[in-house]
Design a protein around this motif. Structure first.
Motif, PDB file in Angstrom:
ATOM      1  N   UNK A   1       0.840  -1.066  -0.048  1.00  0.00           N
ATOM      2  CA  UNK A   1       0.033  -0.026  -0.030  1.00  0.00           C
ATOM      3  C   UNK A   1       0.762   1.279  -0.057  1.00  0.00           C
ATOM      4  N   UNK A   2       0.691   2.071  -0.807  1.00  0.00           N
ATOM      5  CA  UNK A   2       1.610   3.401  -1.086  1.00  0.00           C
ATOM      6  C   UNK A   2       0.761   4.467  -1.126  1.00  0.00           C
ATOM      7  N   UNK A   3       1.046   5.760  -0.993  1.00  0.00           N
ATOM      8  CA  UNK A   3       0.701   6.818  -1.208  1.00  0.00           C
ATOM      9  C   UNK A   3       1.320   7.722  -2.128  1.00  0.00           C
ATOM     10  N   UNK A   4       0.681   8.362  -2.945  1.00  0.00           N
ATOM     11  CA  UNK A   4       1.104   9.454  -3.940  1.00  0.00           C
ATOM     12  C   UNK A   4      -0.039  10.324  -4.488  1.00  0.00           C
ATOM     13  N   UNK A   5       0.347  11.427  -4.773  1.00  0.00           N
ATOM     14  CA  UNK A   5      -0.576  12.478  -5.049  1.00  0.00           C
ATOM     15  C   UNK A   5      -1.845  12.773  -4.447  1.00  0.00           C
ATOM     16  N   UNK A   6      -1.788  12.331  -3.067  1.00  0.00           N
ATOM     17  CA  UNK A   6      -2.846  12.655  -1.991  1.00  0.00           C
ATOM     18  C   UNK A   6      -3.892  11.423  -1.773  1.00  0.00           C
ATOM     19  N   UNK A   7      -3.385  10.321  -2.762  1.00  0.00           N
ATOM     20  CA  UNK A   7      -4.168   9.014  -2.658  1.00  0.00           C
ATOM     21  C   UNK A   7      -3.432   7.697  -2.602  1.00  0.00           C
ATOM     22  N   UNK A   8      -4.109   6.912  -1.786  1.00  0.00           N
ATOM     23  CA  UNK A   8      -3.732   5.431  -1.435  1.00  0.00           C
ATOM     24  C   UNK A   8      -3.884   4.595  -2.610  1.00  0.00           C
ATOM     25  N   UNK A   9      -2.883   3.830  -3.035  1.00  0.00           N
ATOM     26  CA  UNK A   9      -2.666   3.153  -3.999  1.00  0.00           C
ATOM     27  C   UNK A   9      -2.052   1.751  -3.794  1.00  0.00           C
ATOM     28  N   UNK A  10      -2.672   0.743  -4.132  1.00  0.00           N
ATOM     29  CA  UNK A  10      -1.999  -0.649  -4.003  1.00  0.00           C
ATOM     30  C   UNK A  10      -1.046  -0.931  -5.213  1.00  0.00           C
ATOM     31  N   UNK A  11      -0.018  -1.541  -5.019  1.00  0.00           N
ATOM     32  CA  UNK A  11       0.860  -1.940  -6.171  1.00  0.00           C
ATOM     33  C   UNK A  11       1.310  -3.490  -5.800  1.00  0.00           C
ATOM     34  N   UNK A  12       1.251  -4.235  -6.944  1.00  0.00           N
ATOM     35  CA  UNK A  12       1.556  -5.649  -6.780  1.00  0.00           C
ATOM     36  C   UNK A  12       2.939  -5.997  -7.348  1.00  0.00           C
ATOM     37  N   UNK A  13       3.665  -7.087  -6.951  1.00  0.00           N
ATOM     38  CA  UNK A  13       4.589  -7.230  -7.709  1.00  0.00           C
ATOM     39  C   UNK A  13       4.839  -8.771  -7.849  1.00  0.00           C
TER      40      UNK A  13
END
Length: 257
Positions: A178-190
């Motif tokens: 779970x990350x945050x960027x540009x005021x929004x939370x976003x999930x990244x999968x690898x």
């Protein structure tokens, strides 16, 4: 330089500003549950349309329970004549390296432009408890407050987190963060794609090739992590709509005190 070319110089820094020598050896800085790198610097060439257009320098340092990870992107060659801006990222974390907490806690993140300052970001993280984080984020003159019941990271840290997973268990095939960027939370999968190899430092280096994706995005990234370099990415390729847009290649690594 056109807007698209400019984007692909700066975007790799923001998605994968890499400087990851994460070591599992006895002189690693942190507890085995979350291996950390020795202090180091890495430099990558950024290539677009077969031409080197930029350079990214990463510095990782850990002192007195504080982690400091910085990245700086500049245009080079002909691109430097058209795009005269420096973009810098800094992630700071608290990590005592004992049983007090289970993993590093991010305390701040900044993204700064020397010219396009409206795109700057500033994020602070407050941890009232081990499993709860309050986040204050500002981007384009707008501020938000967010909360989460799990670790939230700046997107800059994605490669470090991936490498830590592999150093703890080299059979890891993937996970999500779970990350945050540009005021929004976003999930990244690898997710692991294959076992591969890349020529580097005069040798053919065996690598694990991973794919990084974000839900709902038409962009994805491939990264090659070399075990002989402690899972340092030797190459990164970013795609849009299945077409290669930009790549990053490691050209220099040195340890820092």
């Amino acid at each position: 330089m056109d807007q698209q070319a400019t984007y692909y110089i700066t975007q790799p820094l923001r998605i994968l500003s890499i400087g990851l020598l994460l070591l599992v050896t006895s002189n690693s800085f942190a507890a085995s549950d979350f291996p950390l790198p020795e202090n180091h610097q890495t430099i990558y060439d950024v290539t677009k349309y077969g031409t080197v257009v930029g350079e990214i320098t990463n510095n990782f340092q850990y002192h007195d329970q504080q982690i400091n990870f910085t990245s700086e992107a500049i245009a080079t060659g002909f691109a430097a004549l058209l795009y005269k801006e420096t973009i810098a990222e800094t992630s700071q974390l608290y990590w005592p390296g004992d049983d007090t907490i289970k993993s590093p806690q991010q305390t701040s993140y900044t993204l700064q432009h020397t010219k396009k300052t409206k795109k700057d970001q500033k994020i602070s993280f407050n941890w009232p408890t081990m499993n709860h984080v309050d986040i204050s984020s500002s981007y384009k003159n707008k501020s938000v407050t967010l909360t989460a019941e799990k670790n939230v990271w700046s997107r800059q840290l994605l490669p470090i987190l991936m490498s830590s997973y592999l150093l703890k268990n080299d059979k890891t095939t993937g996970d999500s963060l779970l990350t945050i960027d540009k005021n929004e939370l976003e999930n990244y999968a690898f997710t692991i794609v294959s076992h591969d190899s890349i020529d580097f430092d005069g040798k053919t280096q065996p690598c694990l090739k991973f794919k990084i994706t974000s839900q709902g995005s038409n962009r994805f990234t491939y990264v090659w992590l070399a075990k002989s370099f402690d899972y340092l990415p030797l190459r990164i390729e970013q795609y849009k709509d299945d077409e290669l847009n930009v790549s990053m290649t490691l050209k220099q690594y040195k340890r820092l005190k």
